[in-house]
Structures are given as C-alpha cells and as structure tokens.
Write an enzyme that holds these catalytic residues in place. Structure first.
Site, PDB file in Angstrom:
ATOM      1  N   CYS A  34      76.782  78.002  69.513  1.00  0.00           N
ATOM      2  CA  CYS A  34      76.466  78.917  68.410  1.00  0.00           C
ATOM      3  C   CYS A  34      76.639  80.390  68.768  1.00  0.00           C
ATOM      4  O   CYS A  34      76.566  81.241  67.890  1.00  0.00           O
ATOM      5  CB  CYS A  34      75.032  78.682  67.943  1.00  0.00           C
ATOM      6  SG  CYS A  34      73.835  79.126  69.216  1.00  0.00           S
ATOM      7  N   ASP A  36      74.577  82.203  70.520  1.00  0.00           N
ATOM      8  CA  ASP A  36      73.304  82.883  70.755  1.00  0.00           C
ATOM      9  C   ASP A  36      73.032  83.023  72.254  1.00  0.00           C
ATOM     10  O   ASP A  36      73.644  82.340  73.065  1.00  0.00           O
ATOM     11  CB  ASP A  36      72.166  82.102  70.089  1.00  0.00           C
ATOM     12  CG  ASP A  36      72.263  82.173  68.569  1.00  0.00           C
ATOM     13  OD1 ASP A  36      72.879  83.124  68.067  1.00  0.00           O
ATOM     14  OD2 ASP A  36      71.733  81.277  67.898  1.00  0.00           O
ATOM     15  N   CYS A  61      67.892  81.244  67.508  1.00  0.00           N
ATOM     16  CA  CYS A  61      67.229  80.817  66.275  1.00  0.00           C
ATOM     17  C   CYS A  61      65.777  80.407  66.546  1.00  0.00           C
ATOM     18  O   CYS A  61      65.305  80.453  67.681  1.00  0.00           O
ATOM     19  CB  CYS A  61      67.989  79.623  65.728  1.00  0.00           C
ATOM     20  SG  CYS A  61      67.856  78.233  66.847  1.00  0.00           S
ATOM     21  N   CYS A 105      69.842  74.068  71.037  1.00  0.00           N
ATOM     22  CA  CYS A 105      69.044  75.286  71.228  1.00  0.00           C
ATOM     23  C   CYS A 105      68.079  75.103  72.399  1.00  0.00           C
ATOM     24  O   CYS A 105      67.775  76.045  73.130  1.00  0.00           O
ATOM     25  CB  CYS A 105      68.273  75.624  69.962  1.00  0.00           C
ATOM     26  SG  CYS A 105      69.258  75.456  68.463  1.00  0.00           S
TER      27      CYS A 105
HETATM   28 FE1  FES Z   1      71.880  79.188  68.351  1.00  0.00          FE
HETATM   29 FE2  FES Z   1      69.752  77.710  67.954  1.00  0.00          FE
HETATM   30  S1  FES Z   1      71.468  77.955  66.644  1.00  0.00           S
HETATM   31  S2  FES Z   1      70.237  78.869  69.699  1.00  0.00           S
END
Ligand code: FES
Length: 209
Positions: A34, A36, A61, A105
C-alpha cells in the site's frame, strides 16, 4: 469493514506513540502492498538486551496503527530474542482479529520491529550482515511474508507457489497458481516483484501467473 473493539481502542488511543529521543536502534519500513510507512525506535539495555522502552510513528491506516500499538506493547520488557519471535499473526490475534485484506498492515508493523532489532544487533556487532547471497530458500522465506488479501494467509501456506527458480545470474522465476478471474492477480504479481527485487543479488524477477 468490521473492526474489533480492540482495534478501534488502539487506533483511537495508540500506546507507545512517538519518537524516542534516547533510542539506541530504529527502523523505518514501507509496505509494498500500500506504500504506507512505519518507524519504530527502541531503547535496549546493553547488559540484559531487554527492550526497556519503545516508540512508533505510523503513516499507515487504522489497522497498522493498532498493530504497531499492540506489537510495541508486546515487545516492551522482552529481550530482543523474545521480541524477534513475535509474529504478525500473534499481533492480529491479540487485537481479536483483523479483516483479511488488512493483514498486510500487521506484517508491516512486525517487519519494522524486526528490522529495528536487526539494526540494534548489527550496530552492537551481535550479528553480521548476511553474506549468504541468493538462494531458493531465501526466496521462499520472502514469499512466506506476502499475503493473499482475500484470506489474509501467506502464499506459501496457501500452496499458491508452484515453482521457484534461481539462477547464477540473479534471475528469479516464480510461478503462482491463481485463477484467471482472481481480483488480486495484478496486486500479487506486483507485490512478489517488489519483495524479491529488494533481496541482495537479485537482477531480474519473472512472475508467471
Ligand atoms: Fe497501508 Fe494498512 S493499508 S498499512
């Protein structure tokens, strides 16, 4: 998407939030799934190797914030060897579960903790950088960290990996068994590539679905 009360509690009021000023190890990792990021700081007692303090910042998230919160709780007071053994599954269980598409995640949070511990071990000369080079086992171990979002299990446990080839020029070939209509085909192919391309000595990755 259904979240447990525990996930919501840790998301709304995360524990161990913030950078540690007196840290002696840290790591920042990004999720290929993702994009992140999470950073974790550790304060490890050099005599006992116990993690005496720990902090994190997440640019992820709700699931990631909740997992980073719980995994830092779980790691605090443990030795680095005990903390290394914590798994994303244990973290997700401790949160009373996560939706399957959100399992990656928790992998991100746990990978970051492991990386911070590895950085501590490297800087304190407890380990040396792995010079073992590229091997099929290394590729399989990496594939075991990639989750199939629909069920939140990894590709190896789900027996989706049909073939792994590694040649002496650093070319890796992976055959994955996924139905033609599977909605995650593109996502899995990208993720396998991103994971394997960062392994040492890998020159090219071919993913056949
Ligand atoms: Fe990216 Fe959860 S969607 S860490």
């Amino acid at each position: 998407m259904q979240y447990s009360q525990k996930v919501l509690d840790h998301f709304m009021k995360p524990h161990n939030l913030g950078k540690l000023e007196n840290a002696n190890a840290e790591a920042t990792e990004g999720s290929p799934a993702c994009g992140d990021q999470v950073s974790i700081w550790l304060q490890v007692n050099d005599e006992t190797q116990i993690i005496e303090d720990i902090g994190f910042l997440s640019y992820g998230c709700a699931s990631n914030i909740a997992t980073a919160s719980i995994i830092t709780d779980m790691a605090k007071g443990k030795t680095i060897d005990e903390a290394k053994a914590l798994s994303w599954k244990e973290a997700a269980e401790e949160l009373d579960g996560l939706p399957p598409v959100k399992m990656h995640c928790s992998v991100l949070a746990v990978d970051t903790l492991r990386k911070a511990i590895k950085n501590y071990e490297l800087s304190h000369k407890l380990i040396t950088e792995d010079k073992a080079g590229l091997s099929k086992e290394r590729v399989l171990a990496e594939l075991a960290t990639i989750l199939y979002p629909k069920v939140g299990e990894d590709l190896i446990s789900l027996k989706m990996v049909k073939y792994v080839g590694v040649d002496e020029n650093g070319i890796v070939t992976v055959d994955i068994d996924l139905p033609k209509f599977d909605q995650f085909r593109g996502n899995i192919a990208d993720e396998v590539k991103e994971h394997l391309e960062k392994l040492p000595d890998v020159k090219e990755v071919h993913v056949n679905l």
